[in-house]
Design an enzyme around this catalytic site. Sequence first.
Site, PDB file in Angstrom:
ATOM      1  N   ARG A  74      11.991  -5.509   4.542  1.00  0.00           N
ATOM      2  CA  ARG A  74      11.682  -4.075   4.338  1.00  0.00           C
ATOM      3  C   ARG A  74      12.677  -3.188   5.096  1.00  0.00           C
ATOM      4  O   ARG A  74      13.037  -3.441   6.237  1.00  0.00           O
ATOM      5  CB  ARG A  74      10.275  -3.763   4.824  1.00  0.00           C
ATOM      6  CG  ARG A  74       9.994  -2.248   4.752  1.00  0.00           C
ATOM      7  CD  ARG A  74       8.568  -1.897   4.902  1.00  0.00           C
ATOM      8  NE  ARG A  74       7.904  -2.571   5.973  1.00  0.00           N
ATOM      9  CZ  ARG A  74       6.585  -2.631   6.109  1.00  0.00           C
ATOM     10  NH1 ARG A  74       5.812  -2.047   5.224  1.00  0.00           N
ATOM     11  NH2 ARG A  74       6.042  -3.251   7.119  1.00  0.00           N
ATOM     12  N   ARG A  77      -9.223   0.863   9.457  1.00  0.00           N
ATOM     13  CA  ARG A  77      -8.744  -0.488   9.735  1.00  0.00           C
ATOM     14  C   ARG A  77      -9.798  -1.287  10.479  1.00  0.00           C
ATOM     15  O   ARG A  77      -9.588  -2.468  10.767  1.00  0.00           O
ATOM     16  CB  ARG A  77      -7.529  -0.428  10.659  1.00  0.00           C
ATOM     17  CG  ARG A  77      -6.267   0.028  10.013  1.00  0.00           C
ATOM     18  CD  ARG A  77      -5.561  -1.117   9.326  1.00  0.00           C
ATOM     19  NE  ARG A  77      -4.292  -1.488   9.856  1.00  0.00           N
ATOM     20  CZ  ARG A  77      -3.152  -0.862   9.606  1.00  0.00           C
ATOM     21  NH1 ARG A  77      -3.124   0.228   8.876  1.00  0.00           N
ATOM     22  NH2 ARG A  77      -2.038  -1.316  10.084  1.00  0.00           N
ATOM     23  N   LYS A  99       0.843  -1.220   0.000  1.00  0.00           N
ATOM     24  CA  LYS A  99       0.000   0.000   0.000  1.00  0.00           C
ATOM     25  C   LYS A  99       0.874   1.265   0.000  1.00  0.00           C
ATOM     26  O   LYS A  99       0.670   2.179  -0.794  1.00  0.00           O
ATOM     27  CB  LYS A  99      -0.930   0.031   1.234  1.00  0.00           C
ATOM     28  CG  LYS A  99      -1.779  -1.210   1.411  1.00  0.00           C
ATOM     29  CD  LYS A  99      -2.642  -1.144   2.659  1.00  0.00           C
ATOM     30  CE  LYS A  99      -1.914  -1.164   3.973  1.00  0.00           C
ATOM     31  NZ  LYS A  99      -1.247  -2.441   4.320  1.00  0.00           N
ATOM     32  N   ARG A 123       0.059  -9.108  13.483  1.00  0.00           N
ATOM     33  CA  ARG A 123      -0.537  -8.078  12.604  1.00  0.00           C
ATOM     34  C   ARG A 123      -1.482  -8.728  11.595  1.00  0.00           C
ATOM     35  O   ARG A 123      -2.548  -8.186  11.289  1.00  0.00           O
ATOM     36  CB  ARG A 123       0.565  -7.280  11.899  1.00  0.00           C
ATOM     37  CG  ARG A 123       1.275  -6.327  12.860  1.00  0.00           C
ATOM     38  CD  ARG A 123       2.617  -5.855  12.337  1.00  0.00           C
ATOM     39  NE  ARG A 123       2.540  -5.139  11.088  1.00  0.00           N
ATOM     40  CZ  ARG A 123       3.609  -4.902  10.314  1.00  0.00           C
ATOM     41  NH1 ARG A 123       4.805  -5.330  10.668  1.00  0.00           N
ATOM     42  NH2 ARG A 123       3.467  -4.241   9.192  1.00  0.00           N
TER      43      ARG A 123
HETATM   44  P1  AP5 Z   1       4.859  -1.654   1.842  1.00  0.00           P
HETATM   45  O1  AP5 Z   1       4.505  -0.786   0.698  1.00  0.00           O
HETATM   46  O2  AP5 Z   1       5.704  -1.082   2.925  1.00  0.00           O
HETATM   47  O3  AP5 Z   1       3.561  -2.370   2.415  1.00  0.00           O
HETATM   48  P2  AP5 Z   1       2.314  -1.749   3.193  1.00  0.00           P
HETATM   49  O4  AP5 Z   1       1.100  -2.404   2.638  1.00  0.00           O
HETATM   50  O5  AP5 Z   1       2.371  -0.266   3.211  1.00  0.00           O
HETATM   51  O6  AP5 Z   1       2.620  -2.402   4.608  1.00  0.00           O
HETATM   52  P3  AP5 Z   1       2.685  -1.882   6.086  1.00  0.00           P
HETATM   53  O7  AP5 Z   1       3.379  -2.995   6.835  1.00  0.00           O
HETATM   54  O8  AP5 Z   1       3.273  -0.514   6.195  1.00  0.00           O
HETATM   55  O9  AP5 Z   1       1.230  -1.871   6.456  1.00  0.00           O
HETATM   56  P4  AP5 Z   1       0.682  -2.022   7.819  1.00  0.00           P
HETATM   57  O10 AP5 Z   1      -0.701  -1.825   7.428  1.00  0.00           O
HETATM   58  O11 AP5 Z   1       0.928  -3.224   8.628  1.00  0.00           O
HETATM   59  O12 AP5 Z   1       1.537  -0.943   8.666  1.00  0.00           O
HETATM   60  P5  AP5 Z   1       1.180   0.511   9.092  1.00  0.00           P
HETATM   61  O13 AP5 Z   1       2.405   1.315   9.059  1.00  0.00           O
HETATM   62  O14 AP5 Z   1      -0.040   1.003   8.390  1.00  0.00           O
HETATM   63  O15 AP5 Z   1       5.604  -2.951   1.216  1.00  0.00           O
HETATM   64  C1  AP5 Z   1       6.135  -3.947   2.046  1.00  0.00           C
HETATM   65  C2  AP5 Z   1       7.498  -4.377   1.517  1.00  0.00           C
HETATM   66  O16 AP5 Z   1       7.336  -5.095   0.297  1.00  0.00           O
HETATM   67  C3  AP5 Z   1       8.441  -3.221   1.194  1.00  0.00           C
HETATM   68  O17 AP5 Z   1       9.743  -3.564   1.583  1.00  0.00           O
HETATM   69  C4  AP5 Z   1       8.355  -3.065  -0.336  1.00  0.00           C
HETATM   70  O18 AP5 Z   1       9.584  -2.589  -0.837  1.00  0.00           O
HETATM   71  C5  AP5 Z   1       8.034  -4.487  -0.786  1.00  0.00           C
HETATM   72  N1  AP5 Z   1       7.137  -4.541  -1.931  1.00  0.00           N
HETATM   73  C6  AP5 Z   1       6.005  -3.795  -2.118  1.00  0.00           C
HETATM   74  N2  AP5 Z   1       5.389  -4.155  -3.254  1.00  0.00           N
HETATM   75  C7  AP5 Z   1       6.147  -5.156  -3.809  1.00  0.00           C
HETATM   76  C8  AP5 Z   1       6.025  -5.964  -4.983  1.00  0.00           C
HETATM   77  N3  AP5 Z   1       5.008  -5.833  -5.827  1.00  0.00           N
HETATM   78  N4  AP5 Z   1       6.958  -6.912  -5.224  1.00  0.00           N
HETATM   79  C9  AP5 Z   1       7.991  -7.084  -4.383  1.00  0.00           C
HETATM   80  N5  AP5 Z   1       8.194  -6.342  -3.254  1.00  0.00           N
HETATM   81  C10 AP5 Z   1       7.268  -5.406  -2.960  1.00  0.00           C
HETATM   82  O19 AP5 Z   1       0.723   0.248  10.621  1.00  0.00           O
HETATM   83  C11 AP5 Z   1       1.657  -0.089  11.615  1.00  0.00           C
HETATM   84  C12 AP5 Z   1       0.948  -0.192  12.956  1.00  0.00           C
HETATM   85  O20 AP5 Z   1       0.354   1.090  13.289  1.00  0.00           O
HETATM   86  C13 AP5 Z   1      -0.243  -1.179  13.006  1.00  0.00           C
HETATM   87  O21 AP5 Z   1       0.172  -2.500  13.302  1.00  0.00           O
HETATM   88  C14 AP5 Z   1      -1.101  -0.560  14.131  1.00  0.00           C
HETATM   89  O22 AP5 Z   1      -0.577  -0.860  15.394  1.00  0.00           O
HETATM   90  C15 AP5 Z   1      -0.932   0.953  13.898  1.00  0.00           C
HETATM   91  N6  AP5 Z   1      -1.961   1.523  13.009  1.00  0.00           N
HETATM   92  C16 AP5 Z   1      -1.768   2.127  11.795  1.00  0.00           C
HETATM   93  N7  AP5 Z   1      -2.939   2.537  11.283  1.00  0.00           N
HETATM   94  C17 AP5 Z   1      -3.895   2.190  12.177  1.00  0.00           C
HETATM   95  C18 AP5 Z   1      -5.314   2.329  12.194  1.00  0.00           C
HETATM   96  N8  AP5 Z   1      -5.993   2.911  11.182  1.00  0.00           N
HETATM   97  N9  AP5 Z   1      -5.978   1.843  13.258  1.00  0.00           N
HETATM   98  C19 AP5 Z   1      -5.344   1.258  14.313  1.00  0.00           C
HETATM   99  N10 AP5 Z   1      -4.001   1.100  14.343  1.00  0.00           N
HETATM  100  C20 AP5 Z   1      -3.282   1.551  13.286  1.00  0.00           C
END
Ligand code: AP5
Length: 209
Positions: free
Chosen positions: A123, A88, A13, A166
């Site tokens: 990552r 979420r 994402k 997660r």
């Molecule tokens: P990346 O683009 O980083 O993936 P992402 O979907 O953004 O994953 P996140 O882990 O950031 O999402 P998340 O939802 O768990 O974390 P968030 O920060 O929102 O890609 C992943 C990797 O793959 C990268 O290394 C990239 O280079 C690689 N890649 C991408 N596409 C590729 C492809 N096609 N082929 C090969 N490689 C590829 O949340 C973190 C924490 O914050 C949560 O656990 C929670 O505690 C809290 N939080 C955040 N938002 C909320 C909310 N709305 N409500 C409650 N808690 C929340």
Amino acid sequence: MKLIFLGPPAAGKGTVAQHVSGDFGIVQISTGDLLRAAVKEKTELGLKAKKYMDSGQLVPDLLVIQLLQERIGMDDCKNGFILDGFPRTIPQAEALENSGVEIDKVINFVVPDSVLIRRVTGRRMSKSTGKIYNIYPECAPHPPADIPEDDLHQRPDDTEEVIRNRLEEYKKLTSPLIDFYRKKGILVDIKADDPLEKIIENTKKVISS
Ligand code: AP5
């Protein structure tokens, strides 16, 4: 243009949002990035959120909803935005609706769990630019050769143990949003275990259509 990027952790994402937001003149809003900034600054919210984030649990709805509402009220959101990681939960989606925000499209990134676990451990994020990279050969994008080693940071929640929590949180609390938005007729699935360039291209087509 108001979009939601939905999908499990590490579905891509953030990476795709970083590549497409500029083309459409809209901003990427990642609640994960906002929360990590609050943790780093040790704000009251950050201190409350840290224990949930470290263990892979969702931060309580009330805290995140307030954070998001403040962010989308800012000037740079007037042209539109990509919500990356929000909503979420169903209560978060309802809060968004109740605040009068009309979402144009929800893009649902679909990836098998085995791929997600591999992506997470490889990552790395640039401390200076916030750009997302991956050190594994089959993942993308790779860090540029000239990037200083100490600029690359690994998130504390990017371990195999925490990603399993997660993923459980995602299945229990976030995946019901797929039906929630599909019933409204605004959800589009994107196969997100394809090469990154193809996913970026497909996402741009969906946004433009
Ligand atoms: P990346 O683009 O980083 O993936 P992402 O979907 O953004 O994953 P996140 O882990 O950031 O999402 P998340 O939802 O768990 O974390 P968030 O920060 O929102 O890609 C992943 C990797 O793959 C990268 O290394 C990239 O280079 C690689 N890649 C991408 N596409 C590729 C492809 N096609 N082929 C090969 N490689 C590829 O949340 C973190 C924490 O914050 C949560 O656990 C929670 O505690 C809290 N939080 C955040 N938002 C909320 C909310 N709305 N409500 C409650 N808690 C929340």
